[in-house]
Write an enzyme that holds these catalytic residues in place. Structure first.
Site, PDB file in Angstrom:
ATOM      1  N   SER A  51      11.865  -4.555   0.877  1.00  0.00           N
ATOM      2  CA  SER A  51      13.056  -4.204   0.082  1.00  0.00           C
ATOM      3  C   SER A  51      13.664  -2.870   0.532  1.00  0.00           C
ATOM      4  CB  SER A  51      12.684  -4.112  -1.407  1.00  0.00           C
ATOM      5  OG  SER A  51      11.892  -2.960  -1.659  1.00  0.00           O
ATOM      6  N   GLY A  91       0.874  -1.180   0.000  1.00  0.00           N
ATOM      7  CA  GLY A  91       0.000   0.000   0.000  1.00  0.00           C
ATOM      8  C   GLY A  91       0.906   1.223   0.000  1.00  0.00           C
ATOM      9  N   LYS A  92       0.591   2.161  -0.874  1.00  0.00           N
ATOM     10  CA  LYS A  92       1.510   3.299  -1.037  1.00  0.00           C
ATOM     11  C   LYS A  92       1.697   4.066   0.273  1.00  0.00           C
ATOM     12  CE  LYS A  92       0.330   3.441  -5.886  1.00  0.00           C
ATOM     13  NZ  LYS A  92       1.500   2.714  -6.391  1.00  0.00           N
ATOM     14  N   GLY A 102      12.191   7.072 -12.572  1.00  0.00           N
ATOM     15  CA  GLY A 102      12.753   5.711 -12.524  1.00  0.00           C
ATOM     16  C   GLY A 102      14.258   5.747 -12.683  1.00  0.00           C
ATOM     17  N   GLU A 103      14.748   4.965 -13.656  1.00  0.00           N
ATOM     18  CA  GLU A 103      16.214   4.863 -13.815  1.00  0.00           C
ATOM     19  C   GLU A 103      16.856   6.169 -14.284  1.00  0.00           C
ATOM     20  OE1 GLU A 103      15.979   2.785 -18.232  1.00  0.00           O
ATOM     21  OE2 GLU A 103      16.260   1.585 -16.432  1.00  0.00           O
ATOM     22  N   ASP A 142       7.521   4.854  -3.523  1.00  0.00           N
ATOM     23  CA  ASP A 142       7.184   5.024  -2.098  1.00  0.00           C
ATOM     24  C   ASP A 142       8.452   5.204  -1.260  1.00  0.00           C
ATOM     25  OD1 ASP A 142       4.554   4.586  -2.873  1.00  0.00           O
ATOM     26  OD2 ASP A 142       4.727   2.424  -2.567  1.00  0.00           O
TER      27      ASP A 142
HETATM   28  O1  RIB Z   1       3.684   1.542  -4.902  1.00  0.00           O
HETATM   29  C1  RIB Z   1       3.615   0.164  -4.681  1.00  0.00           C
HETATM   30  C2  RIB Z   1       2.337  -0.165  -4.002  1.00  0.00           C
HETATM   31  O2  RIB Z   1       1.264   0.108  -4.872  1.00  0.00           O
HETATM   32  C3  RIB Z   1       2.168  -1.612  -3.638  1.00  0.00           C
HETATM   33  O3  RIB Z   1       2.632  -1.887  -2.338  1.00  0.00           O
HETATM   34  C4  RIB Z   1       0.685  -1.850  -3.806  1.00  0.00           C
HETATM   35  O4  RIB Z   1       0.026  -2.175  -2.616  1.00  0.00           O
HETATM   36  C5  RIB Z   1       0.134  -0.571  -4.406  1.00  0.00           C
HETATM   37  O5  RIB Z   1      -0.446   0.227  -3.470  1.00  0.00           O
END
Ligand code: RIB
Length: 311
Positions: free
Chosen positions: A294, A42-43, A225-226, A255
């Site tokens: 991660s 979840g973000k 991103g990259e 995130d």
């Molecule tokens: O940004 C990644 C997230 O997007 C994941 O963890 C997923 O739950 C969605 O919310």
């Protein structure tokens, strides 16, 4: 010792169901995936966890469902030292979940079923008002109702609290309702959805950022991103390149960027350095699998920053 920021996240909590696959099935086809991973995501929750691992005191305002995932999510916050006083269970609704598919190059595709996240309403912000008034920064995303996002942006402005909005997943918005925030941080696809302009390369991103600033948003960071990130303000633009990493799974990198950026800003680092550090923190997150699991802790980040941050 850097100042210890206090950060609140008003946002989503999901459980991520990640399948690693070489390709996607055709209609009617059943195929084998390579690997599966179940984890907290979840973000909003991811950003809270990144901020916590970077050393902030973190407070979560969220809703979870009345299923197995609800209490487990609350337990996960507590285990990580995130204040979950304002994480409430909704009866008769599922928790947010995210089936995620990751290709061999680390690229991801995500479905989000919002479930209880859709029940996070302005009244939840009011219930958490005393706590929210005590923080240095409020962080928001778009996996909760937009009405709650707009309400919280106004709350932050009224109370002089820094506010960072990550408009993810991208959706059309009322720009006037978010003008008062401090940082607006979309990725390329979110920037495209919100402005209607293509963002396929750095030049596109610059044009798009210019439009967002012209529309009245004071500080925009488009994460690329990259290719790192682009910081745009009324004073000008700076492209801050990414750090080279071996990407295994890019899920949650945005995130990681937001949560760590909130901490680096809260430590009163110069804005440019805060963005560069967040680029590195996000890059490091792509070298592991999953989202929250991660994200590295502050000691590992600091060691990487010492060896790579000067470059
Ligand atoms: O940004 C990644 C997230 O997007 C994941 O963890 C997923 O739950 C969605 O919310």
């Amino acid at each position: 010792m850097p100042k210890r920021p206090r950060i609140a996240v008003v946002g989503s909590a999901n459980v991520d169901l990640t399948t690693f696959t070489d390709r996607f099935p055709k209609p009617g086809e059943t195929m084998f995936g390579q690997k599966f991973d179940l984890g907290f995501g979840g973000k909003g929750a991811n950003q809270a966890v990144a901020a916590r691992l970077c050393g902030a005191d973190v407070f979560m305002v969220a809703r979870v469902g009345s299923d197995l995932f609800g209490p487990a999510t609350i337990e996960n916050f507590k285990k990580l030292g995130i204040d979950a006083t304002h994480v409430n269970q909704v009866q008769g609704v599922s928790s947010g979940v995210a089936p995620i598919f990751v290709e061999p190059n680390g690229q991801n595709r995500i479905f989000v079923v919002k479930g209880a996240n859709d029940e996070l309403k302005p009244k939840d912000v009011d219930s958490a008002a005393d706590m929210l008034k005590s923080v240095d920064c409020i962080v928001l995303q778009f996996e909760i109702p937009l009405e709650t996002v707009y309400y919280t942006v106004a709350f932050a402005r009224k109370n002089g609290i820094r506010c960072i909005l990550n408009p993810a997943p991208g959706q059309p918005i009322d720009v006037a309702a978010i003008k008062d925030l401090d940082y607006f941080v979309p990725n390329e696809s979110e920037a495209e959805t919100i402005t209607g302009m293509p963002v396929k390369n750095l030049d596109d991103a610059k044009k798009c950022a210019l439009k967002l600033v012209a529309d009245g948003i004071r500080r925009v960071i488009i994460t690329l991103g990259e290719n790192g990130s682009l910081l745009a303000t009324r004073e000008g633009m700076q492209h801050l390149p990414a750090f080279p990493v071996k990407c295994l799974d890019s899920t949650g990198a945005g995130d990681a960027f937001i949560g760590s950026f909130a901490v680096f800003l809260g430590e009163d680092l110069p804005e440019r350095e805060a963005v560069r550090r967040a680029n590195l923190y996000a890059g490091l997150s792509t070298t592991g699998v999953g989202t929250q699991k991660s994200f590295c802790d502050r000691a590992r980040f600091d060691a990487e920053w010492v060896s790579r941050g000067k470059s």
